[in-house]
Design a protein around this motif. Structure first.
Motif, PDB file in Angstrom:
ATOM      1  N   LEU A  18       1.141  -1.834  -0.189  1.00 43.04           N
ATOM      2  CA  LEU A  18       0.115   0.303  -0.362  1.00 43.04           C
ATOM      3  C   LEU A  18       1.013   1.154  -0.140  1.00 43.04           C
ATOM      4  CD1 LEU A  18      -2.866  -1.120   2.688  1.00 43.04           C
ATOM      5  CD2 LEU A  18      -3.133  -1.001   0.143  1.00 43.04           C
ATOM      6  N   ARG A  19       1.957   1.285   0.465  1.00 47.12           N
ATOM      7  CA  ARG A  19       2.996   2.513   0.162  1.00 47.12           C
ATOM      8  C   ARG A  19       3.215   2.936   1.598  1.00 47.12           C
ATOM      9  NH1 ARG A  19       4.373   5.449  -4.533  1.00 47.12           N
ATOM     10  NH2 ARG A  19       6.589   5.924  -3.496  1.00 47.12           N
ATOM     11  N   LEU A  20       2.118   2.821   2.922  1.00 49.46           N
ATOM     12  CA  LEU A  20       1.504   2.807   3.672  1.00 49.46           C
ATOM     13  C   LEU A  20       2.765   2.815   5.344  1.00 49.46           C
ATOM     14  CD1 LEU A  20      -1.968   3.513   3.443  1.00 49.46           C
ATOM     15  CD2 LEU A  20      -0.346   5.351   3.288  1.00 49.46           C
ATOM     16  N   PRO A  21       2.882   3.319   6.131  1.00 53.56           N
ATOM     17  CA  PRO A  21       3.701   3.256   7.129  1.00 53.56           C
ATOM     18  C   PRO A  21       2.475   1.684   7.962  1.00 53.56           C
ATOM     19  CG  PRO A  21       3.020   5.278   7.429  1.00 53.56           C
ATOM     20  CD  PRO A  21       2.240   4.492   6.438  1.00 53.56           C
ATOM     21  N   ARG A  22       4.050   1.000   8.293  1.00 52.83           N
ATOM     22  CA  ARG A  22       2.985  -0.330   9.318  1.00 52.83           C
ATOM     23  C   ARG A  22       2.040   0.359  10.226  1.00 52.83           C
ATOM     24  NH1 ARG A  22       4.030  -5.902  11.090  1.00 52.83           N
ATOM     25  NH2 ARG A  22       2.404  -6.030  12.575  1.00 52.83           N
ATOM     26  N   ALA A  23       3.220   1.089  11.138  1.00 56.82           N
ATOM     27  CA  ALA A  23       2.737   1.891  11.862  1.00 56.82           C
ATOM     28  C   ALA A  23       0.991   1.757  11.748  1.00 56.82           C
ATOM     29  CB  ALA A  23       3.116   2.733  13.354  1.00 56.82           C
TER      30      ALA A  23
END
Length: 421
Positions: free
Chosen positions: A227-232
């Motif tokens: 998703l190219r988003l932070p895991r957090a």
């Protein structure tokens, strides 16, 4: 059974034809008509389509034509996958919004509005011709922006369902991570087209065990990377957003990225030229690997499944589609078009019940729904002020000075496609 594809000269079409060939037991197509005014695209695509069917031993007939009326005559279902203005218009959609500090993307933000304004009148004209040719035919819309286009079709009383490949792509991804068959994975998928969240991942059906918490715990890094988003962020949300949510959750970061690289439209245009050359090779009788980079993954499986269910030929009983809200999300108007799991059959798509949506997601959904209502009004009635109102309402814009600049650019770049401009 006769199916017609409007926009049949698209480089997507061999993916669709490959699905018809492989899944013939689900959807027994006897005649597939590819309609497109661009002969330079239609002929190589049609030739490859015939060779794909022959290679796989499918005895269906492929017809190519530029004549819409002839193509839709007697069709049981009509699939719409057209792009008004072609890749040249897409290139503009992805460019001029960046001049105003906004995301340049063909379905989201100002570029998405431009595409809607070009597309809705054309689609409604096609749909009227389909209704005259066969009032019982189903229209399956894969043309972006799917939510706005489907709302236009349903608002005009057409037998239509919108389709997107985001959900089936996530279903395949989750199935691979879980080591199970895709058909065993049921998504609690909710939102609007290109604005959705997976709030549950169930095994075996709507009442199955929700394995999403474990999926995020074990495979969160992989999912976040795709998703190219932070895991957090995924851990804090507790859901899996569509990759289109990155345009909202990381807007400024995306704008900086887009300003430093060629547009996706330019990449796709180059890829399409190469694909069309490949399609023209009489020795090619299967979809080339390059097509996977074009986009639209699993489109064929989703389209076959939906058409089969609508035509009473089989198909999955539950599918993610775009259809009227009808109270499913109580904070939205009944005629809003939402993207959710639905029971699909010859009578259409009936949304399944949805758990109350987190206010974090509900607020954005309501805001984009309001924009889509204004966008459709602008597409149907035209006028600079309606375009401005839609842009001002969009949560990725929201400032009047920016909306004014975008309005001027949108009209200037799309004047040839806007009857009122």
């Amino acid at each position: 059974m006769k199916l017609t594809v409007v926009g049949g000269g698209s480089t997507y079409t061999p993916e669709l034809v490959d699905g018809f060939a492989r899944l013939r037991d689900t959807l027994p197509v006897e005649e597939l008509v590819l309609v497109d005014p661009a002969a330079d695209r239609l002929e190589p695509v049609g030739g490859l389509a015939r060779r794909i069917l022959a290679r796989q031993g499918h005895h269906g007939r492929i017809v190519t034509t530029a004549d819409l009326e002839a193509g839709i005559e007697g069709a049981d279902a009509v699939l719409l996958q057209l792009r008004v203005g072609g890749q040249a218009a897409r290139e503009q959609d992805e460019t001029w919004p960046l001049e105003c500090g906004c995301v340049g993307q063909e379905t989201t933000g100002a570029g998405g509005l431009a595409k809607a304004l070009r597309t809705v009148p054309v689609v409604l004209d096609i749909a009227e011709r389909v209704r005259r040719a066969n009032p019982d035919a189903w229209i399956v819309d894969f043309t972006n922006p799917v939510g706005i286009v489907t709302r236009a079709l349903l608002g005009a009383g057409h037998r239509a369902v919108g389709l997107c490949n985001v959900a089936i792509g996530l279903q395949r991804t989750f199935a691979g991570l879980l080591g199970t068959a895709p058909e065993d994975v049921h998504l609690d998928h909710v939102g609007l087209n290109h604005l959705t969240w997976e709030t549950g991942v169930r095994l075996g059906g709507p009442e199955g065990e929700d394995v999403l918490p474990g999926l995020l715990a074990e495979h969160g890094d992989t999912i976040a990377g795709r998703l190219r988003l932070p895991r957090a962020l995924l851990d804090r949300l507790g859901v899996v957003p569509s990759y289109y949510l990155r345009y909202y959750y990381a807007h400024d970061e995306v704008v900086r990225e887009l300003r430093t690289k060629p547009s996706r439209a330019a990449e796709v245009a180059a890829m399409e030229r190469q694909l069309l050359r490949m399609y023209g090779d009489p020795a090619l009788d299967e979809k080339p690997a390059l097509l996977a980079r074009r986009g639209g993954a699993y489109y064929s499986e989703a389209a076959v499944d939906l058409a089969a269910a609508l035509l009473g030929a089989g198909g999955s009983p539950y599918q993610v589609v775009n259809t009227c809200n009808r109270g499913t999300l109580p904070f939205l108007p009944d005629d809003a078009v939402i993207e959710v799991q639905a029971a699909v059959g010859p009578k259409g798509a009936a949304p399944l019940p949805v758990a109350p949506l987190d206010p974090l997601h509900a607020g954005l959904t309501a805001s984009v729904t309001a924009y889509e209502e204004l966008a459709l009004d602008a597409a149907l009635r035209g006028g600079r002020d309606r375009v401005f109102r839609a842009l001002l309402a969009h949560p990725l814009i929201g400032q009047y000075t920016v909306a004014e600049q975008l309005t001027d650019r949108l009209i200037a770049h799309n004047r040839e496609h806007l009857a009122w401009a």
